[in-house]
Design an enzyme around this catalytic site. Structure first.
Site, PDB file in Angstrom:
ATOM      1  N   ARG A  80       0.844  -1.195   0.000  1.00 29.63           N
ATOM      2  CA  ARG A  80       0.000   0.000   0.000  1.00 29.63           C
ATOM      3  C   ARG A  80       0.879   1.245   0.000  1.00 29.63           C
ATOM      4  O   ARG A  80       2.000   1.243   0.500  1.00 29.63           O
ATOM      5  CB  ARG A  80      -0.926   0.007   1.220  1.00 29.63           C
ATOM      6  CG  ARG A  80      -2.159  -0.880   1.065  1.00 29.63           C
ATOM      7  CD  ARG A  80      -3.084  -0.774   2.250  1.00 29.63           C
ATOM      8  NE  ARG A  80      -2.462  -1.318   3.447  1.00 29.63           N
ATOM      9  CZ  ARG A  80      -1.928  -0.599   4.418  1.00 29.63           C
ATOM     10  NH1 ARG A  80      -1.953   0.727   4.362  1.00 29.63           N
ATOM     11  NH2 ARG A  80      -1.372  -1.187   5.452  1.00 29.63           N
ATOM     12  N   TYR A 208      -1.556  -3.453  -6.831  1.00 28.27           N
ATOM     13  CA  TYR A 208      -1.363  -4.174  -5.565  1.00 28.27           C
ATOM     14  C   TYR A 208      -2.617  -4.159  -4.679  1.00 28.27           C
ATOM     15  O   TYR A 208      -3.266  -3.112  -4.531  1.00 28.27           O
ATOM     16  CB  TYR A 208      -0.183  -3.583  -4.784  1.00 28.27           C
ATOM     17  CG  TYR A 208      -0.146  -4.157  -3.382  1.00 28.27           C
ATOM     18  CD1 TYR A 208       0.352  -5.436  -3.165  1.00 28.27           C
ATOM     19  CD2 TYR A 208      -0.700  -3.470  -2.318  1.00 28.27           C
ATOM     20  CE1 TYR A 208       0.309  -5.994  -1.896  1.00 28.27           C
ATOM     21  CE2 TYR A 208      -0.740  -4.023  -1.045  1.00 28.27           C
ATOM     22  CZ  TYR A 208      -0.233  -5.288  -0.841  1.00 28.27           C
ATOM     23  OH  TYR A 208      -0.295  -5.846   0.398  1.00 28.27           O
ATOM     24  N   LYS A 217      -9.868  -2.331   1.516  1.00 25.82           N
ATOM     25  CA  LYS A 217      -9.599  -1.206   2.414  1.00 25.82           C
ATOM     26  C   LYS A 217     -10.347   0.054   1.967  1.00 25.82           C
ATOM     27  O   LYS A 217     -10.858   0.811   2.791  1.00 25.82           O
ATOM     28  CB  LYS A 217      -8.102  -0.935   2.517  1.00 25.82           C
ATOM     29  CG  LYS A 217      -7.296  -2.147   3.022  1.00 25.82           C
ATOM     30  CD  LYS A 217      -7.777  -2.562   4.374  1.00 25.82           C
ATOM     31  CE  LYS A 217      -7.324  -3.942   4.807  1.00 25.82           C
ATOM     32  NZ  LYS A 217      -5.984  -4.135   5.239  1.00 25.82           N
ATOM     33  N   HIS A 237     -10.942  -2.503  11.349  1.00 27.21           N
ATOM     34  CA  HIS A 237      -9.847  -3.338  10.843  1.00 27.21           C
ATOM     35  C   HIS A 237      -9.644  -4.496  11.819  1.00 27.21           C
ATOM     36  O   HIS A 237      -8.632  -4.566  12.518  1.00 27.21           O
ATOM     37  CB  HIS A 237      -8.592  -2.459  10.745  1.00 27.21           C
ATOM     38  CG  HIS A 237      -7.481  -3.068   9.950  1.00 27.21           C
ATOM     39  ND1 HIS A 237      -6.171  -2.668  10.097  1.00 27.21           N
ATOM     40  CD2 HIS A 237      -7.471  -4.028   8.992  1.00 27.21           C
ATOM     41  CE1 HIS A 237      -5.411  -3.358   9.256  1.00 27.21           C
ATOM     42  NE2 HIS A 237      -6.173  -4.183   8.585  1.00 27.21           N
ATOM     43  N   SER A 259      -1.732  -3.911   9.891  1.00 27.22           N
ATOM     44  CA  SER A 259      -1.422  -4.857   8.818  1.00 27.22           C
ATOM     45  C   SER A 259      -0.146  -5.644   9.135  1.00 27.22           C
ATOM     46  O   SER A 259       0.824  -5.083   9.639  1.00 27.22           O
ATOM     47  CB  SER A 259      -1.206  -4.102   7.502  1.00 27.22           C
ATOM     48  OG  SER A 259      -2.343  -3.353   7.188  1.00 27.22           O
ATOM     49  N   CYS A 261       0.466  -7.920  11.360  1.00 29.06           N
ATOM     50  CA  CYS A 261       0.770  -8.138  12.783  1.00 29.06           C
ATOM     51  C   CYS A 261       0.086  -9.395  13.312  1.00 29.06           C
ATOM     52  O   CYS A 261      -0.073  -9.555  14.516  1.00 29.06           O
ATOM     53  CB  CYS A 261       0.343  -6.932  13.610  1.00 29.06           C
ATOM     54  SG  CYS A 261       1.404  -5.502  13.387  1.00 29.06           S
ATOM     55  N   GLY A 262      -0.352 -10.271  12.414  1.00 28.98           N
ATOM     56  CA  GLY A 262      -0.842 -11.573  12.865  1.00 28.98           C
ATOM     57  C   GLY A 262      -2.349 -11.724  12.996  1.00 28.98           C
ATOM     58  O   GLY A 262      -2.813 -12.626  13.693  1.00 28.98           O
ATOM     59  N   LYS A 263      -3.135 -10.875  12.325  1.00 29.32           N
ATOM     60  CA  LYS A 263      -4.596 -11.044  12.420  1.00 29.32           C
ATOM     61  C   LYS A 263      -5.029 -12.392  11.858  1.00 29.32           C
ATOM     62  O   LYS A 263      -5.831 -13.096  12.449  1.00 29.32           O
ATOM     63  CB  LYS A 263      -5.326  -9.927  11.659  1.00 29.32           C
ATOM     64  CG  LYS A 263      -5.477  -8.641  12.457  1.00 29.32           C
ATOM     65  CD  LYS A 263      -6.490  -7.671  11.849  1.00 29.32           C
ATOM     66  CE  LYS A 263      -6.157  -7.227  10.456  1.00 29.32           C
ATOM     67  NZ  LYS A 263      -4.869  -6.531  10.339  1.00 29.32           N
ATOM     68  N   ASN A 265      -3.299 -15.134  11.554  1.00 28.30           N
ATOM     69  CA  ASN A 265      -2.879 -16.223  12.437  1.00 28.30           C
ATOM     70  C   ASN A 265      -3.777 -16.324  13.673  1.00 28.30           C
ATOM     71  O   ASN A 265      -4.136 -17.416  14.100  1.00 28.30           O
ATOM     72  CB  ASN A 265      -1.421 -16.038  12.869  1.00 28.30           C
ATOM     73  CG  ASN A 265      -0.455 -16.337  11.728  1.00 28.30           C
ATOM     74  OD1 ASN A 265      -0.774 -17.126  10.834  1.00 28.30           O
ATOM     75  ND2 ASN A 265       0.703 -15.700  11.743  1.00 28.30           N
ATOM     76  N   ASP A 286      -9.750  -9.869   8.691  1.00 32.62           N
ATOM     77  CA  ASP A 286      -9.213  -8.527   8.433  1.00 32.62           C
ATOM     78  C   ASP A 286     -10.187  -7.390   8.729  1.00 32.62           C
ATOM     79  O   ASP A 286      -9.765  -6.342   9.195  1.00 32.62           O
ATOM     80  CB  ASP A 286      -8.758  -8.438   6.966  1.00 32.62           C
ATOM     81  CG  ASP A 286      -7.866  -7.232   6.686  1.00 32.62           C
ATOM     82  OD1 ASP A 286      -6.995  -6.932   7.525  1.00 32.62           O
ATOM     83  OD2 ASP A 286      -8.037  -6.590   5.645  1.00 32.62           O
ATOM     84  N   ASN A 373       6.282  -8.877   1.780  1.00 35.73           N
ATOM     85  CA  ASN A 373       4.829  -8.657   1.749  1.00 35.73           C
ATOM     86  C   ASN A 373       4.164  -9.530   0.678  1.00 35.73           C
ATOM     87  O   ASN A 373       3.106  -9.201   0.167  1.00 35.73           O
ATOM     88  CB  ASN A 373       4.530  -7.171   1.496  1.00 35.73           C
ATOM     89  CG  ASN A 373       3.072  -6.817   1.769  1.00 35.73           C
ATOM     90  OD1 ASN A 373       2.457  -7.356   2.699  1.00 35.73           O
ATOM     91  ND2 ASN A 373       2.503  -5.920   0.970  1.00 35.73           N
ATOM     92  N   ARG A 375       1.843 -12.294  -0.819  1.00 35.68           N
ATOM     93  CA  ARG A 375       0.485 -12.533  -0.329  1.00 35.68           C
ATOM     94  C   ARG A 375      -0.127 -13.791  -0.921  1.00 35.68           C
ATOM     95  O   ARG A 375       0.244 -14.218  -2.021  1.00 35.68           O
ATOM     96  CB  ARG A 375      -0.404 -11.344  -0.707  1.00 35.68           C
ATOM     97  CG  ARG A 375      -0.005 -10.042  -0.029  1.00 35.68           C
ATOM     98  CD  ARG A 375      -0.646  -9.901   1.314  1.00 35.68           C
ATOM     99  NE  ARG A 375      -0.129  -8.799   2.103  1.00 35.68           N
ATOM    100  CZ  ARG A 375      -0.732  -8.338   3.198  1.00 35.68           C
ATOM    101  NH1 ARG A 375      -1.865  -8.877   3.620  1.00 35.68           N
ATOM    102  NH2 ARG A 375      -0.196  -7.372   3.896  1.00 35.68           N
ATOM    103  N   ASP A 501      -0.454 -20.342  21.492  1.00 36.55           N
ATOM    104  CA  ASP A 501      -0.472 -20.034  22.923  1.00 36.55           C
ATOM    105  C   ASP A 501      -1.205 -18.733  23.242  1.00 36.55           C
ATOM    106  O   ASP A 501      -1.508 -18.459  24.402  1.00 36.55           O
ATOM    107  CB  ASP A 501       0.960 -20.008  23.466  1.00 36.55           C
ATOM    108  CG  ASP A 501       1.544 -21.408  23.550  1.00 36.55           C
ATOM    109  OD1 ASP A 501       0.899 -22.270  24.193  1.00 36.55           O
ATOM    110  OD2 ASP A 501       2.598 -21.655  22.943  1.00 36.55           O
TER     111      ASP A 501
END
Ligand code: SAT
Ligand code: MN
Length: 591
Positions: A80, A208, A217, A237, A259, A261-263, A265, A286, A373, A375, A501
């Site tokens: 982005r 992109y 977005k 978000h 963005s 940061c593990g959403k 996962n 997301d 990045n 995807r 965990d």
């Protein structure tokens, strides 16, 4: 008995308003042909085959990765571009200090010049789409016009495209207009501009994800957040995840993180072996659209239908379900290749890259094989943990809201806001190290309130006021938490194992929501004591746990001073309640 032949209305005849808009764009952009997307499986197969024939997509190893494809973007078009993204409201103050602003007239003139004749020799694709389940009262539609077939294929995975969406538009007579052209993919001629007051988006010069898949977005966050304020809901978000405890009760959590940061996962978490009986279901990874329900609770739908996730780091240990999910029918962007055409990325732990993400022979001296990045685009239905409630028209009830960032210090593993109003300050205080999801320096801490800094379509001061008002309207507001999975020790090692965990922390939150778990009252909110977290079967030493659950007053005094400074730029528009909450934290820190 014979039945009368069914008359199928041609797509351009379904909605007059859409047809007229497409015509005006056709005159401006002058494509050699116009193609309306029906959205059928056979059509998608044909469009995909076209891109494989033209060499824009590469079919991957059909034994190991059936139905998977690789796209390589232009090397200067991989993330982005926040500095080229604008919110064009009539009043500059309505866009706020959190957005780049351009006057609508100026923006229209600038974009008109860029779009003029830009599709000569190309096909103009009309992609009607629906964000949210087609039968949900909360679903919203748009039409993206694009000259990129790659965008069409991604939109097909990420949203519900085609005839049903167009029929819904004809019925509701409202849609977001999204005009996109890849132009020449020239970073010097690239702009992503939003006109929230006109419900329209214009994006030029990038192919992109977040710049080009306009349903995501641009529509589902920037335009939708603006609409949500006037209509009394929230466009956030946030991932949405269902957690079933060993007693068989399922609760839903919505969580906002910046963005990369593990959403994804967290939304697809695999419970650790030492927490038997827990099950995890993904509703979204997301974006969440949150509405107050008639029962006084907050309800969430996922407006998307697929995941556009970060590939590097995905492996059977970090996220087994994601690893399985992307082995079939997945569109990869900017990964590397092995000798037998399997996709490869850093953190995969098997295979050897021979071709890098730019299609060159892999040479480690030139950097990583896959772009950081890189995807995957994949339908949510391929997720082994896909929640059956994802399609519920009213969504799922939310038991806890979570905010988080990526910070090596300051923020403890978890804390709970004292109440909704304090929770709004906690959300507004999110700060996070920047990632490869946006162009620019990686790893610098910046303020990212509610993880919406790049995505809020209006002035944050008004947005926080709206959040405060929403809380006041909810008879049963969910508790609000803050987490940080990314704390490090002095040697730079992560203090918390993260991934599966993280369920230990979520379980504490749900117990708090149910009034069943203990906590200590700290200046910044309620923290679990070490004994309040289920750490059975976890190898973590007590010093690390202690550090994760400690509030360092010196660092926090600096943090609140920084926050006060940050909030200052919102001036008179800033709700006084936020400053009152901040003063409360400061006085408790100084007590
Ligand atoms: O490029 S996207 O905006 O779609 C992904 C992200 O940055 O969150
Ligand atoms: Mn995102």
């Amino acid at each position: 008995m014979a039945t009368a032949p069914q008359a199928i209305v041609a797509l351009p005849d379904i909605s007059r308003a859409v047809f007229e808009w497409v015509e005006s764009v056709r005159k401006l952009t002058q494509p050699s042909s116009v193609y309306w997307c029906e959205g059928s499986a056979s059509e998608i197969r044909e469009l995909t085959a076209q891109l494989v024939r033209s060499g824009e997509l590469t079919a991957l190893n059909a034994q190991q990765f059936p139905g998977c494809l690789l796209a390589r973007s232009s090397p200067s078009d991989v993330a982005r571009v926040e500095h080229l993204t604008f919110v064009c409201t009539r009043s500059k103050d309505d866009a706020g200090p959190n957005n780049n602003w351009m006057a609508p007239d100026e923006a229209h003139a600038k974009m008109r010049a860029l779009f003029s004749g830009c599709m000569r020799g190309r096909t103009l694709y009309v992609v009607p789409y629906c964000m949210g389940p087609l039968d949900s009262p909360y679903a919203r539609c748009g039409v993206e016009i694009t000259d990129s077939l790659y965008v069409v294929l991604n939109m097909n995975i990420m949203t519900r495209i085609g005839r049903p969406a167009l029929e819904l538009i004809a019925h509701t007579e409202s849609f977001v207009k999204g005009l996109h052209s890849i132009g020449e993919l020239d970073p010097a001629r690239r702009f992503i501009v939003h006109f929230p007051e006109e419900l329209s988006i214009e994006s030029f010069g990038s192919g992109y994800g977040g710049n080009a898949l306009l349903g995501k977005k641009c529509h589902a966050l920037r335009i939708a957040s603006y609409q949500a304020r006037t209509e009394g809901w929230l466009a956030e978000h946030m991932l949405i995840v269902g957690l079933e405890n060993p007693r068989g009760e399922t609760h839903y959590v919505a969580a906002a993180f910046p963005s990369a940061c593990g959403k994804t996962n967290l939304a697809m978490l695999i419970p650790p072996a030492s927490m038997p009986g827990w099950k995890v279901y993904t509703v979204g990874d997301d974006i969440a659209w949150l509405h107050p329900g008639s029962d006084g609770r907050l309800w969430a739908i996922n407006p998307e239908a697929g995941y556009f996730g970060v590939v590097p780091g995905t492996n059977p240990e970090t996220n087994r379900n994601a690893y399985e999910m992307i082995r079939r029918d997945t569109l990869f962007t900017n990964v590397a290749l092995t000798a037998d055409k399997q996709p490869w990325w850093e953190g995969l732990k098997s295979g050897t890259p021979v071709i890098d993400w730019q299609g060159r022979p892999y040479d480690p001296s030139r950097g990583p094989a896959a772009h950081p990045n890189a995807r995957f685009t994949v339908t949510a239905k391929r997720n082994p943990g896909y929640s059956a409630h994802t399609e519920d028209p009213m969504g799922v009830p939310i038991s806890a809201l979570v905010f988080g960032g990526r910070r090596r210090e300051v923020a403890p593993l978890v804390y709970q806001a004292r109440d909704w109003t304090h929770g709004v300050l906690v959300g507004a205080s999110v700060a996070s190290e920047t990632t490869a999801a946006a162009v620019g320096q990686v790893g610098v801490v910046r303020r990212d309130p509610m993880a919406m800094q790049p995505f809020c379509g209006y002035n944050f001061a008004d947005y926080w006021r709206h959040w405060l008002e929403m809380g006041a309207k909810l008879r049963k507001p969910p508790p609000i938490f803050h987490v940080n999975w990314f704390r490090r020790d002095a040697a730079g090692r992560f203090l918390w194992p993260g991934f599966g965990d993280n369920l230990r922390v979520l379980a504490w939150m749900l117990d708090r929501a149910a009034g069943k778990a203990a906590a200590t009252d700290s200046p910044i909110g309620f923290l679990p004591r070490a004994e309040d977290l289920n750490v059975s079967g976890l190898s973590i030493n007590s010093e690390a746990l202690h550090e994760l659950l400690t509030v360092d007053r010196t660092l926090w005094r600096k943090e609140t001073a920084d926050m006060r400074q940050y909030l200052k730029q919102y001036g008179e528009r800033l709700p006084a309640a936020l400053l009152d909450q901040l003063a409360g934290v400061e006085s408790r820190l100084n007590a």
